[in-house]
Design a protein around this motif. Structure first.
Motif, PDB file in Angstrom:
ATOM      1  N   ALA A 116     -25.942 -16.659  -3.449  1.00 48.80           N
ATOM      2  CA  ALA A 116     -26.823 -17.493  -4.275  1.00 48.80           C
ATOM      3  C   ALA A 116     -28.212 -16.873  -4.374  1.00 48.80           C
ATOM      4  N   LEU A 117     -28.731 -16.374  -3.269  1.00 47.61           N
ATOM      5  CA  LEU A 117     -30.043 -15.728  -3.300  1.00 47.61           C
ATOM      6  C   LEU A 117     -30.009 -14.422  -4.077  1.00 47.61           C
ATOM      7  N   ARG A 118     -28.920 -13.694  -3.959  1.00 49.51           N
ATOM      8  CA  ARG A 118     -28.792 -12.422  -4.678  1.00 49.51           C
ATOM      9  C   ARG A 118     -28.712 -12.642  -6.186  1.00 49.51           C
ATOM     10  N   ASP A 119     -27.909 -13.627  -6.603  1.00 58.14           N
ATOM     11  CA  ASP A 119     -27.633 -13.839  -8.025  1.00 58.14           C
ATOM     12  C   ASP A 119     -28.502 -14.913  -8.661  1.00 58.14           C
ATOM     13  N   LEU A 120     -29.273 -15.652  -7.844  1.00 63.61           N
ATOM     14  CA  LEU A 120     -30.076 -16.799  -8.303  1.00 63.61           C
ATOM     15  C   LEU A 120     -29.219 -17.822  -9.048  1.00 63.61           C
ATOM     16  N   VAL A 126     -29.601 -12.415   4.345  1.00 59.17           N
ATOM     17  CA  VAL A 126     -30.159 -13.644   3.772  1.00 59.17           C
ATOM     18  C   VAL A 126     -31.676 -13.639   3.891  1.00 59.17           C
ATOM     19  N   ARG A 127     -32.208 -13.278   5.049  1.00 58.73           N
ATOM     20  CA  ARG A 127     -33.662 -13.278   5.238  1.00 58.73           C
ATOM     21  C   ARG A 127     -34.336 -12.256   4.331  1.00 58.73           C
ATOM     22  N   ALA A 128     -33.705 -11.086   4.174  1.00 54.68           N
ATOM     23  CA  ALA A 128     -34.283 -10.062   3.303  1.00 54.68           C
ATOM     24  C   ALA A 128     -34.293 -10.526   1.853  1.00 54.68           C
ATOM     25  N   LEU A 129     -33.203 -11.142   1.405  1.00 56.92           N
ATOM     26  CA  LEU A 129     -33.137 -11.638   0.030  1.00 56.92           C
ATOM     27  C   LEU A 129     -34.128 -12.774  -0.191  1.00 56.92           C
ATOM     28  N   ALA A 130     -34.311 -13.629   0.823  1.00 59.91           N
ATOM     29  CA  ALA A 130     -35.262 -14.734   0.686  1.00 59.91           C
ATOM     30  C   ALA A 130     -36.679 -14.190   0.495  1.00 59.91           C
ATOM     31  N   ARG A 131     -37.027 -13.152   1.240  1.00 64.29           N
ATOM     32  CA  ARG A 131     -38.356 -12.544   1.054  1.00 64.29           C
ATOM     33  C   ARG A 131     -38.481 -11.932  -0.341  1.00 64.29           C
ATOM     34  N   GLU A 132     -37.426 -11.251  -0.769  1.00 62.48           N
ATOM     35  CA  GLU A 132     -37.442 -10.592  -2.078  1.00 62.48           C
ATOM     36  C   GLU A 132     -37.553 -11.601  -3.216  1.00 62.48           C
ATOM     37  N   ARG A 133     -36.899 -12.739  -3.074  1.00 61.98           N
ATOM     38  CA  ARG A 133     -36.872 -13.754  -4.135  1.00 61.98           C
ATOM     39  C   ARG A 133     -37.990 -14.789  -4.016  1.00 61.98           C
ATOM     40  N   ASP A 134     -38.845 -14.659  -3.014  1.00 58.26           N
ATOM     41  CA  ASP A 134     -39.865 -15.678  -2.726  1.00 58.26           C
ATOM     42  C   ASP A 134     -39.193 -17.050  -2.605  1.00 58.26           C
ATOM     43  N   LYS A 191     -19.841 -28.673   5.054  1.00 57.96           N
ATOM     44  CA  LYS A 191     -19.349 -27.459   5.692  1.00 57.96           C
ATOM     45  C   LYS A 191     -18.877 -26.395   4.713  1.00 57.96           C
ATOM     46  N   ILE A 192     -18.880 -26.679   3.407  1.00 58.60           N
ATOM     47  CA  ILE A 192     -18.477 -25.621   2.471  1.00 58.60           C
ATOM     48  C   ILE A 192     -19.635 -24.688   2.131  1.00 58.60           C
ATOM     49  N   ILE A 193     -20.837 -25.022   2.600  1.00 54.92           N
ATOM     50  CA  ILE A 193     -21.952 -24.083   2.456  1.00 54.92           C
ATOM     51  C   ILE A 193     -21.861 -23.084   3.606  1.00 54.92           C
ATOM     52  N   THR A 194     -21.701 -21.809   3.278  1.00 58.22           N
ATOM     53  CA  THR A 194     -21.535 -20.765   4.298  1.00 58.22           C
ATOM     54  C   THR A 194     -22.577 -19.670   4.106  1.00 58.22           C
ATOM     55  N   LEU A 195     -22.711 -18.824   5.105  1.00 54.55           N
ATOM     56  CA  LEU A 195     -23.653 -17.708   4.993  1.00 54.55           C
ATOM     57  C   LEU A 195     -23.333 -16.783   3.819  1.00 54.55           C
ATOM     58  N   PRO A 196     -22.052 -16.392   3.595  1.00 59.48           N
ATOM     59  CA  PRO A 196     -21.786 -15.545   2.426  1.00 59.48           C
ATOM     60  C   PRO A 196     -22.180 -16.217   1.106  1.00 59.48           C
ATOM     61  N   LYS A 197     -21.934 -17.520   0.986  1.00 57.33           N
ATOM     62  CA  LYS A 197     -22.310 -18.219  -0.247  1.00 57.33           C
ATOM     63  C   LYS A 197     -23.827 -18.296  -0.401  1.00 57.33           C
ATOM     64  N   LEU A 198     -24.539 -18.502   0.715  1.00 60.82           N
ATOM     65  CA  LEU A 198     -26.003 -18.528   0.665  1.00 60.82           C
ATOM     66  C   LEU A 198     -26.546 -17.160   0.269  1.00 60.82           C
ATOM     67  N   ARG A 199     -25.979 -16.104   0.841  1.00 57.61           N
ATOM     68  CA  ARG A 199     -26.405 -14.754   0.474  1.00 57.61           C
ATOM     69  C   ARG A 199     -26.184 -14.499  -1.022  1.00 57.61           C
ATOM     70  N   VAL A 238     -38.494 -20.205  -5.282  1.00 58.98           N
ATOM     71  CA  VAL A 238     -37.077 -20.559  -5.231  1.00 58.98           C
ATOM     72  C   VAL A 238     -36.829 -21.437  -4.005  1.00 58.98           C
ATOM     73  N   ILE A 239     -36.055 -22.494  -4.203  1.00 61.08           N
ATOM     74  CA  ILE A 239     -35.640 -23.365  -3.098  1.00 61.08           C
ATOM     75  C   ILE A 239     -34.134 -23.220  -2.953  1.00 61.08           C
ATOM     76  N   ALA A 240     -33.697 -22.629  -1.844  1.00 60.02           N
ATOM     77  CA  ALA A 240     -32.263 -22.504  -1.558  1.00 60.02           C
ATOM     78  C   ALA A 240     -31.880 -23.682  -0.685  1.00 60.02           C
ATOM     79  N   PHE A 241     -31.121 -24.622  -1.243  1.00 58.59           N
ATOM     80  CA  PHE A 241     -30.829 -25.877  -0.563  1.00 58.59           C
ATOM     81  C   PHE A 241     -29.440 -25.826   0.053  1.00 58.59           C
ATOM     82  N   CYS A 242     -29.399 -25.839   1.368  1.00 62.47           N
ATOM     83  CA  CYS A 242     -28.132 -25.884   2.082  1.00 62.47           C
ATOM     84  C   CYS A 242     -27.891 -27.330   2.492  1.00 62.47           C
ATOM     85  N   GLY A 243     -27.212 -28.034   1.624  1.00 64.62           N
ATOM     86  CA  GLY A 243     -26.939 -29.455   1.814  1.00 64.62           C
ATOM     87  C   GLY A 243     -25.898 -29.862   0.800  1.00 64.62           C
TER      88      GLY A 243
END
Length: 338
Positions: free
Chosen positions: A308-312, A29-37, A298-306, A74-79
């Motif tokens: 979302a960042l990968r696929d935008l 997730v952190r690597a993708l966040a850097r890549e996607r700004d 609670k339906i927001i999970t690490l795999p889903k966050l990853r 990009v704003i990845a909103f976990c909420g």
């Protein structure tokens, strides 16, 4: 025994991740966040491993301000959905991601734009103050938005601006509305909506935790179904008013840091206890109702966050004709009490 929550909203089934998997996913997730700004924003009610990977964790108002001040593309909103909508309205030139579009809100669902328009027709001179837990369409029909942390300030601002006799439509949370009325002394027309999780924290829970932890500081979110009764307890002297605090989640965190108390009873969604314990390792925190778990958060999970960042995607974008009208009440909310 904890009070059961309504069966209309079943408790989420959260598949636990082992520590190694959590660490691996967080690195991705952190690597993708850097890549996607991308900047990752997480609400206080998110899963612990999601909170821990976020750039900022906070309540609705804090996250709205973070979204607005961030320079990330990009704003990845976990909420939940209305929060991502708010970020989209404030940041129309940015991509706003919500890892699962099913992350809704029972309180936001309790009022529609059509219902608000009908209510306004019944009170044509009224000023409309809507809680941020509403859809973009409802915000577009409002004069002011507020959160639990600045609702009192917003209503006081409206009264000072429009006069003591101003008519106010406040919604959709009836417990927050009752709290604001009691604090300000201003009678309002209050919508009868509620958050099913907070409404499930009942006076019986309060009696139980008071008996179990009589010396604890007692922190209560004003959305809770017990909030009005607790205010009455405090007024009558049945609850120590000097150890009872009506607070937003952000205010709970600040109070816990500043308080000399070692024990705290927390009446809100249980996700907040992770951050409370993380920031105050020498203190103890107890949920007023351990079943106060929001299935939408609670339906927001690490795999889903990853993913979302990968696929935008999934992306949340509010149509400009709605966003333009909703921007003013949201910007007022962000500004008041800054």
């Amino acid at each position: 025994m904890a009070t059961p929550l309504p069966t209309l909203h079943p408790q989420p089934v959260i598949e636990p991740l082992d520590p190694g998997e959590i660490e691996r996913l967080q690195r991705e997730v952190r690597a993708l966040a850097r890549e996607r700004d991308a900047v990752i924003l997480a609400h206080n009610y998110q899963l612990p491993e999601v909170q821990d990977v976020a750039d900022f964790v906070g309540d609705s108002l804090e996250l709205a301000r973070r979204a607005q001040s961030s320079q990330a593309a990009v704003i990845a909103f976990c909420g939940v959905h209305f929060m991502a909508e708010t970020a989209s309205i404030l940041c129309p030139d940015r991509t706003v991601l919500l890892p699962d579009l099913a992350a809704g809100c029972s309180l936001a669902d309790s009022i529609t734009a059509d219902q608000l328009r009908a209510w306004k027709r019944e009170h044509p001179e009224a000023v409309v103050v809507m809680y941020v837990n509403t859809s973009a369409e409802v915000k577009a029909e409002s004069d002011y938005c507020c959160t639990s942390s600045n609702a009192v300030q917003v209503v006081e601002h409206v009264r000072n601006t429009y006069g003591e006799d101003v008519e106010i439509l406040f919604g959709p949370d009836m417990w927050l509305g009752a709290y604001v009325e009691r604090v300000t002394g201003k009678r309002m027309h209050v919508w009868t909506g509620e958050c099913h999780v907070h409404a499930g924290i009942r006076p019986g829970d309060i009696a139980r935790v008071r008996a179990e932890h009589p010396g604890a500081d007692f922190m209560i979110h004003p959305e809770c179904g017990c909030s009005t009764q607790v205010m009455e307890y405090a007024a009558c002297g049945d609850v120590d008013p000097e150890r009872t605090y009506m607070l937003s989640t952000g205010q709970m965190l600040r109070h816990a840091r500043a308080s000399q108390a070692k024990d705290f009873v927390v009446a809100t969604e249980t996700g907040l206890l992770h951050r409370l314990a993380l920031e105050n390792p020498e203190k103890r925190f107890y949920a007023a109702n351990p079943r106060a778990i929001c299935p939408y958060m609670k339906i927001i999970t690490l795999p889903k966050l990853r993913d979302a960042l990968r696929d935008l995607r999934p992306e949340v974008r509010v149509p400009e004709e709605i966003a333009e009208r909703a921007r003013r009440p949201i910007e007022r909310m962000v500004a008041i009490g800054r």
